[in-house]
Design a protein around this motif. Structure first.
Motif, PDB file in Angstrom:
ATOM      1  N   GLY A   1       0.824  -1.172   0.048  1.00 10.57           N
ATOM      2  CA  GLY A   1       0.079  -0.049   0.171  1.00 10.57           C
ATOM      3  C   GLY A   1       0.903   1.229  -0.010  1.00 10.57           C
ATOM      4  N   ILE A   2       1.762   1.253   0.882  1.00 10.44           N
ATOM      5  CA  ILE A   2       2.609   2.328   0.926  1.00 10.44           C
ATOM      6  C   ILE A   2       3.316   2.611  -0.625  1.00 10.44           C
ATOM      7  CG2 ILE A   2       4.955   3.198   2.051  1.00 10.44           C
ATOM      8  CD1 ILE A   2       3.910   1.617   4.575  1.00 10.44           C
ATOM      9  N   GLY A   3       3.686   1.543  -1.091  1.00 16.16           N
ATOM     10  CA  GLY A   3       4.433   1.691  -2.391  1.00 16.16           C
ATOM     11  C   GLY A   3       3.558   2.057  -3.636  1.00 16.16           C
ATOM     12  N   ALA A   4       2.294   1.603  -3.373  1.00 18.97           N
ATOM     13  CA  ALA A   4       1.155   2.041  -4.238  1.00 18.97           C
ATOM     14  C   ALA A   4       0.870   3.325  -4.299  1.00 18.97           C
ATOM     15  CB  ALA A   4       0.136   1.132  -4.014  1.00 18.97           C
ATOM     16  N   TYR A   5       0.477   4.014  -2.953  1.00 18.62           N
ATOM     17  CA  TYR A   5       0.213   5.184  -2.635  1.00 18.62           C
ATOM     18  C   TYR A   5       1.294   6.230  -3.286  1.00 18.62           C
ATOM     19  CZ  TYR A   5      -4.461   4.676  -0.836  1.00 18.62           C
ATOM     20  OH  TYR A   5      -5.699   4.254  -0.577  1.00 18.62           O
ATOM     21  N   ALA A   6       2.344   5.683  -2.768  1.00 25.09           N
ATOM     22  CA  ALA A   6       3.766   6.842  -3.175  1.00 25.09           C
ATOM     23  C   ALA A   6       3.739   6.835  -4.852  1.00 25.09           C
ATOM     24  CB  ALA A   6       5.072   6.080  -2.652  1.00 25.09           C
ATOM     25  N   THR A   7       3.719   5.631  -5.178  1.00 26.63           N
ATOM     26  CA  THR A   7       3.538   5.641  -6.899  1.00 26.63           C
ATOM     27  C   THR A   7       2.361   6.626  -7.543  1.00 26.63           C
ATOM     28  OG1 THR A   7       4.579   3.492  -6.813  1.00 26.63           O
ATOM     29  CG2 THR A   7       3.679   4.165  -8.984  1.00 26.63           C
ATOM     30  N   ALA A   8       1.346   6.279  -6.978  1.00 33.24           N
ATOM     31  CA  ALA A   8       0.165   7.022  -7.422  1.00 33.24           C
ATOM     32  C   ALA A   8       0.309   8.430  -7.373  1.00 33.24           C
ATOM     33  CB  ALA A   8      -0.910   6.353  -6.543  1.00 33.24           C
ATOM     34  N   LEU A   9       0.903   8.924  -6.019  1.00 30.25           N
ATOM     35  CA  LEU A   9       0.648  10.429  -5.740  1.00 30.25           C
ATOM     36  C   LEU A   9       2.125  11.126  -6.585  1.00 30.25           C
ATOM     37  CD1 LEU A   9       0.404  10.427  -1.954  1.00 30.25           C
ATOM     38  CD2 LEU A   9      -1.170  11.219  -3.559  1.00 30.25           C
ATOM     39  N   ILE A  10       3.330  10.327  -6.891  1.00 33.93           N
ATOM     40  CA  ILE A  10       4.279  10.987  -7.579  1.00 33.93           C
ATOM     41  C   ILE A  10       3.912  10.980  -9.079  1.00 33.93           C
ATOM     42  CG2 ILE A  10       6.461  10.654  -7.820  1.00 33.93           C
ATOM     43  CD1 ILE A  10       7.190   9.644  -5.196  1.00 33.93           C
ATOM     44  N   THR A  11       3.459   9.936  -9.569  1.00 35.92           N
ATOM     45  CA  THR A  11       3.250   9.781 -10.944  1.00 35.92           C
ATOM     46  C   THR A  11       2.147  10.725 -11.224  1.00 35.92           C
ATOM     47  OG1 THR A  11       1.702   7.686 -10.688  1.00 35.92           O
ATOM     48  CG2 THR A  11       3.995   7.585 -11.413  1.00 35.92           C
ATOM     49  N   MET A  12       1.036  10.777 -10.401  1.00 40.59           N
ATOM     50  CA  MET A  12       0.020  11.680 -10.858  1.00 40.59           C
ATOM     51  C   MET A  12       0.598  13.201 -10.586  1.00 40.59           C
ATOM     52  SD  MET A  12      -3.271   9.792  -8.934  1.00 40.59           S
ATOM     53  CE  MET A  12      -4.548  10.650  -9.293  1.00 40.59           C
ATOM     54  N   ALA A  13       1.550  13.417  -9.906  1.00 38.82           N
ATOM     55  CA  ALA A  13       2.112  14.963 -10.100  1.00 38.82           C
ATOM     56  C   ALA A  13       2.798  15.147 -11.420  1.00 38.82           C
ATOM     57  CB  ALA A  13       2.853  14.984  -8.792  1.00 38.82           C
ATOM     58  N   GLY A  14       2.959  14.038 -12.199  1.00 39.10           N
ATOM     59  CA  GLY A  14       3.577  14.329 -13.508  1.00 39.10           C
ATOM     60  C   GLY A  14       5.101  13.657 -13.606  1.00 39.10           C
ATOM     61  N   ILE A  15       5.731  13.204 -12.460  1.00 42.97           N
ATOM     62  CA  ILE A  15       6.926  12.648 -12.303  1.00 42.97           C
ATOM     63  C   ILE A  15       6.759  11.347 -12.822  1.00 42.97           C
ATOM     64  CG2 ILE A  15       8.877  12.345 -10.833  1.00 42.97           C
ATOM     65  CD1 ILE A  15       7.518  14.683  -9.082  1.00 42.97           C
ATOM     66  N   HIS A  16       8.004  10.908 -13.558  1.00 43.47           N
ATOM     67  CA  HIS A  16       8.336   9.389 -13.992  1.00 43.47           C
ATOM     68  C   HIS A  16       8.031   8.323 -12.889  1.00 43.47           C
ATOM     69  CE1 HIS A  16       9.500   6.106 -16.539  1.00 43.47           C
ATOM     70  NE2 HIS A  16       8.867   6.874 -17.505  1.00 43.47           N
ATOM     71  N   TRP A  17       7.490   7.256 -13.505  1.00 41.83           N
ATOM     72  CA  TRP A  17       7.512   6.047 -12.544  1.00 41.83           C
ATOM     73  C   TRP A  17       8.683   5.595 -11.978  1.00 41.83           C
ATOM     74  CZ3 TRP A  17       9.354   1.101 -12.776  1.00 41.83           C
ATOM     75  CH2 TRP A  17       8.522   0.157 -12.002  1.00 41.83           C
ATOM     76  N   ILE A  18       9.856   5.712 -12.684  1.00 41.36           N
ATOM     77  CA  ILE A  18      11.217   5.404 -12.258  1.00 41.36           C
ATOM     78  C   ILE A  18      11.483   6.049 -10.754  1.00 41.36           C
ATOM     79  CG2 ILE A  18      13.612   5.520 -12.430  1.00 41.36           C
ATOM     80  CD1 ILE A  18      12.332   3.234 -14.170  1.00 41.36           C
ATOM     81  N   VAL A  19      11.168   7.228 -10.821  1.00 40.14           N
ATOM     82  CA  VAL A  19      11.440   8.046  -9.589  1.00 40.14           C
ATOM     83  C   VAL A  19      10.372   7.506  -8.386  1.00 40.14           C
ATOM     84  CG1 VAL A  19      11.399  10.365  -8.453  1.00 40.14           C
ATOM     85  CG2 VAL A  19      12.184  10.004 -10.866  1.00 40.14           C
ATOM     86  N   SER A  20       9.396   7.190  -8.801  1.00 44.74           N
ATOM     87  CA  SER A  20       8.228   6.845  -7.643  1.00 44.74           C
ATOM     88  C   SER A  20       8.625   5.397  -7.440  1.00 44.74           C
ATOM     89  CB  SER A  20       6.908   6.788  -8.304  1.00 44.74           C
ATOM     90  OG  SER A  20       6.805   5.895  -9.089  1.00 44.74           O
ATOM     91  N   VAL A  21       9.109   4.461  -8.154  1.00 41.23           N
ATOM     92  CA  VAL A  21       9.347   3.066  -7.616  1.00 41.23           C
ATOM     93  C   VAL A  21      10.640   3.283  -6.796  1.00 41.23           C
ATOM     94  CG1 VAL A  21      10.875   2.463  -9.417  1.00 41.23           C
ATOM     95  CG2 VAL A  21       9.584   0.916  -8.185  1.00 41.23           C
ATOM     96  N   PHE A  22      11.419   4.053  -6.871  1.00 46.13           N
ATOM     97  CA  PHE A  22      12.585   4.108  -5.892  1.00 46.13           C
ATOM     98  C   PHE A  22      12.012   4.941  -4.400  1.00 46.13           C
ATOM     99  CE2 PHE A  22      15.227   3.278  -9.588  1.00 46.13           C
ATOM    100  CZ  PHE A  22      15.907   2.113  -9.152  1.00 46.13           C
TER     101      PHE A  22
END
Lengths: 376, 324, 292
Positions: free
Chosen positions: B63-84
């Motif tokens: 869940g933490i990974g999923a929410y972090a990814t959702a919030l970061i990618t929805m802000a327009g930043i690439h997935w690669i950043v969000s996954v790390f």
């Protein structure tokens, strides 16, 4: 090796999907047959099954028989999403269900992307407010029923302070937000706002809070069992002010579980088998004869859903999903034309439904329709 | 590596590549969710199978990974950043959570993670300003890599497969490294491992934190797949489901959790004929498996294979407790 | 003030029932290192035995409860120990955890499929008439629940402390190897523990169902609370589980009333974390000599 075996099995499972034949119209029903929503999904599914049998016995739709496939969402949003996709892969022309708002909000994305009309029994306002052109309800969204309750609180009971008890999930949150907005608009103050958990058993603290708030009426928006539990606790702590609710609170199941504690509660009901209309009476009788239990509003939602689908197909005149969706968007069905639709009903451009509804009071363990409210 | 095993591995890889071509959208979606749960199960396998700690919060890390990814990618930043970001967050939380738990006693990590999973759920549901509350977050974009988009279900599957293979290679490396051997020594005999100079607490803590990061990674793949996340997808029940995958498959075995995840994700398909009895059959099977073969399915396979082999090669001197 | 008293007394009344479930939990742990994830279902199921006794066999409430007690002790005590736990004991904690999770699913699904998916009203042994104590409304049912729980717990304590069998059971829990040398039939003692657990669960079930309603899914929250109460109170003490149960009952209600109803369950969870950090053996627990 093991992976090979597992994969072979996966492939076999996937290939089991059958091809749609031109002889039948496939409908996919995705409902809560297990998990916490099992009761709700069962009533919904039973009514749909009954409707399909009736329609097929009467010659089907557009000269074709309806082939209904039912999928168990396990009351889980992710599973329901996958199963809506599976139903579409299996060739479903339309999707019926789910009932739980939490599931619908997720799985309606799939039907939207693929342009499949979907009729749901969910009540969260958000569902029809997202601009999805393929989603339709068979019962009111909370934002349609709450104004009727707010009017009743203000004009019928003449109160100025209300306390709210709601269940903290998609269903409860949607209803709560709509209720608070409507009463506040009418100048009624919300003096206590108490959320509770799904399957919560102990309502002593909730009731102590509601009771101590000085409210002149208490509005309860919980699922069936939790409603019964809070009603018992309200009576136990000697709460005297009127207790008001929406469909679920006045459900027969709640009355049965809460016993005497349910007497005197009032509320608004979108659909009830106790309504004095002959069509509804006939449906209620047929349903309880067939399944051995009394139909509730979830069963009626399912029944309306299948007949809405049938009527839309007939009026569209052909198996074209876009055309069926367009037909539904401005469809009005009168009981005089289609008795099984139960009440005169119209759908608007967002997929929201509008029709008459009822003001109900529980007296001696029976729900008594006090008034019929006009469509809004 | 023996030739047979190499061939099996290559065959498995080919099957993974070919699998979605035979499937409609739904089948591909199920395959994706298998790979994603397999990553989460792999992480838990490190914690459980190699370091011997029960964690009841793997879904929370997802869940933490999923929410972090959702919030970061929805802000327009690439997935690669969000996954790390997601994996890093999980790793750090794992350390913070595990340190005090492991300080005290053996099974207390299970209790702490139980409480933690409830708290994470509450925060996800109640902090509407950040997480969208009970309605969750909708419209999570799928990543694009240059000209390659993953919007199509099949291309998303291949994307997941690549990430899965990287994760698997990482896992393989960890358990084969001196670290991994330390994990194993720890599980077999903590007292001896300690006396041989292995810092058991540090190693256990690392295993838990790395396991948590794997959970974060699987979450980072989950949210673009479903394109919608809500708190109900990361509750204790889901954590128990992941635990089941690991144990049923065979904890402490490299391929166990992959098999277990496959079974748990696909089982409703296999048991569809049983209709409403399917959960009962499922529960019954798990109980029988645990009673007769607590090492899980892979253990069962091992047992069977050994039963055949031992007919050919009988070397009494290698048996445990053999008297020479 | 009256609101505070109300919350406190209601919390104690439900807490006493939690304690029954939690005590069974700790007993199993002590006797055989069994973490029973189906404990909540053990409390859920006997209510349905009572309902079957009443509605299918036509018994009165008390005979139906007696029947349920016997059935539970045989099924959830004897059979559970012999068929499921015993073969797994040599393999450590984890297979037992998984098997009991599966057992919980099995029990839930069976009740749903073969009895009903809907909640069932359940008759109370005590009157629901209420009276006032310091401004709080209390029902005879609350008092009855507290008294029955207290009697059951005191009886258990006396049995464990004053009888030969009880002391043998304690010896088994503390050091099975030594107990065996001293001539205690360990397997039988462990079996007794399982049967006592089933009996306590039945009592909890009969007390809790009139308020909670009998439903297949009710075991999950009860099991969680029993688990919490056992850890908070002390995993190796009957008294600990009692205090843990009461404390969880009160804190749950207090956090709902005064903290935030949205973060209600956070109260007990934070308590759990604090206890583990500051006093890992639990409030009344003694630190265990052997590690498991």
């Amino acid at each position: 090796m093991i992976r090979k075996l597992a994969l072979a099995a996966i492939l076999a499972a996937g290939l089991g999907a059958t091809q749609a034949t031109a002889e039948t119209i496939k409908l996919g029903n995705v409902a809560e047959l297990s998990g916490s929503g099992a009761t709700v999904g069962k009533a919904w599914t039973d009514a749909i099954t009954m409707g399909v049998e009736e329609i097929n016995a009467a010659g089907g739709v557009l000269g074709k028989q309806i082939e209904l496939s039912t999928y168990d969402s396990q009351t889980d949003a992710q599973t329901s999403r996958a199963l809506v996709q599976k139903a579409i892969d299996d060739g479903a022309f339309m999707i019926l269900g789910t009932v739980y708002s939490g599931s619908t909000i997720v799985n309606m994305l799939v039907t939207q992307q693929q342009g499949i009309p979907q009729i749901v029994g969910s009540e969260a306002p958000a569902i029809t407010q997202k601009g999805n052109p393929y989603i339709f309800r068979s019962s009111f969204g909370a934002h349609k029923s709450m104004p009727k309750i707010a009017d009743y609180l203000k004009n019928g009971l003449g109160i100025s302070k209300v306390a709210v008890s709601w269940v903290n999930n998609e269903f409860g949150k949607g209803g709560h937000d709509a209720f608070v907005k409507e009463v506040t608009d009418r100048g009624i103050e919300v003096v206590a706002d108490v959320s509770s958990e799904v399957a919560q058993a102990d309502f002593a603290a909730d009731v102590a809070k509601l009771k101590g708030s000085g409210a002149e009426a208490i509005f309860v928006y919980l699922h069936e069992e939790e409603s019964a539990r809070i009603l018992r606790e309200l009576r136990k702590q000697g709460v005297e002010v009127p207790i008001v609710g929406e469909s679920t609170l006045l459900n027969q199941k709640v009355v049965e579980l809460a016993g005497e504690a349910a007497n005197g509660i009032m509320g608004h009901v979108g659909l009830t088998v106790d309504a004095p209309n002959p069509e509804i009476q006939a449906f209620g009788k047929a349903f309880s004869e067939k399944f051995g239990y009394k139909a509730d509003h979830n069963a009626m939602k399912g029944y309306v859903a299948i007949y809405a689908a049938k009527t839309a197909l007939e009026r569209a005149g052909e198996l074209d999903r876009q055309k069926v969706a367009d037909t539904l968007h401005s469809m009005t069905v009168k009981v005089s034309d289609v008795p099984n639709i139960l009440l005169d009903v119209s759908w608007d451009e967002t997929g929201e439904v509008s029709r008459e509804s009822f003001l109900v009071e529980i007296q001696d363990g029976k729900s008594v329709v006090k008034d019929t409210l006009p469509a809004n | 590596m023996p030739l047979f095993r190499l061939l099996a591995l290559v065959a498995g890889l080919v099957l993974l590549v070919v699998a979605p071509m035979t499937q409609a959208t739904y089948g591909t979606y199920v395959l994706c969710s298998w790979l994603i749960f397999a990553i989460a199960a792999m992480g838990l396998n490190l914690t459980l199978g190699y370091a011997g700690q029960i964690s009841l919060a793997q879904a929370s890390f997802m869940g933490i990974g999923a929410y972090a990814t959702a919030l970061i990618t929805m802000a327009g930043i690439h997935w690669i950043v969000s996954v790390f970001a997601g994996m890093g967050l999980c790793f750090v939380i794992g350390l913070v959570l595990g340190y005090p738990a492991l300080r005290v006693q053996h099974h207390f990590l299970a209790f702490i993670t139980l409480a933690f999973s409830t708290l994470v759920f509450l925060v996800m549901r109640n902090e509407e300003w950040l997480t969208g509350g009970i309605y969750g977050l909708v419209g999570i974009p799928r990543p694009a890599f240059g000209p390659i988009s993953t919007m199509n279900q099949r291309s998303y599957y291949y994307f997941t497969l690549v990430v899965f293979l990287i994760a698997f290679a990482g896992f393989y490396w960890i358990v084969r490294s001196p670290w991994g051997r330390a994990f194993k020594a720890l599980r077999e005999n903590p007292v001896r491992a300690n006396s041989l100079g292995v810092d058991t607490r540090l190693i256990t803590l690392l295993a838990f934190a790395i396991g948590a990061a794997y959970g974060g990674l699987s979450g980072a793949l989950m949210s673009p797949l479903v394109q919608y996340i809500d708190p109900m997808s990361f509750t204790l029940i889901i954590s128990l489901k992941i635990l089941l995958m690991v144990v049923v498959g065979g904890s402490g075995y490299l391929f166990g959790p992959l098999l277990g995840a496959g079974l748990v994700v696909m089982l409703p398909e296999f048991l569809r004929f049983a209709e409403s009895y399917y959960l009962m059959i499922y529960a019954g099977l798990v109980m029988i498996l645990m009673v007769y073969c607590p090492t899980g399915l892979i253990g069962l396979v091992d047992k069977t294979v050994n039963a055949f082999r031992s007919k050919r090669v009988e070397r009494g001197d290698l048996k445990q407790g053999a008297q020479l | 003030m009256s609101e505070f008293m109300q919350v406190l007394i209601s919390g104690l009344a439900t807490g006493s029932i939690y304690a029954l479930a939690a005590i069974g939990f700790t007993l199993l742990w002590q006797a055989s290192q069994t973490i029973n994830f189906a404990q909540g279902e053990f409390v859920m199921l006997p209510a349905f035995f009572v309902l079957i006794g009443m509605h299918v066999l036509g018994l009165g409430l008390i005979p139906a409860i007696a029947l349920a007690l016997v059935t539970s002790v045989v099924l959830l005590g004897l059979l559970f120990k012999r068929v499921i736990i015993q073969p797994m004991l040599p393999h450590g904690v984890l297979p037992i955890v998984m098997a009991t999770i599966a057992l919980a699913i099995l029990m839930r699904e069976m009740v749903k499929e073969f009895y009903s998916a809907e909640a069932q009203p359940f008759p109370s042994m005590f009157s629901e008439t209420t009276f006032k104590v310091l401004g709080a409304t209390v029902s005879y049912q609350d008092v009855g629940n507290l008294v029955v729980s207290a009697v059951a717990i005191v009886a258990l304590q006396l049995f464990l402390g004053r009888t030969r069998t009880g002391r043998c059971m304690q010896a088994t829990a503390q050091n099975p190897a030594v107990a065996e040398i001293l001539g205690v039939n360990i397997q039988r003692m462990v079996l007794y523990t399982f049967m006592i657990n089933a009996a306590l669960a039945t009592i909890a079930s009969v007390l809790i169902s009139p308020i909670y309603l009998a439903k297949f899914s009710i075991g999950e929250p009860i099991g969680l609370v029993a688990f919490l109460a056992a850890i908070v109170g002390g995993f190796n003490q009957v008294r600990g589980a009692l205090v843990g149960g009461l404390l969880i009952g009160v804190i749950d209600n207090m956090s709902a009333a005064y903290l935030s109803s949205e973060y209600r369950i956070a109260g007990p969870m934070i308590l759990l974390i604090v206890i583990i950090l500051l006093r890992p053996q639990g409030l009344l627990g003694t630190s265990e000599g052997r590690t498991v």
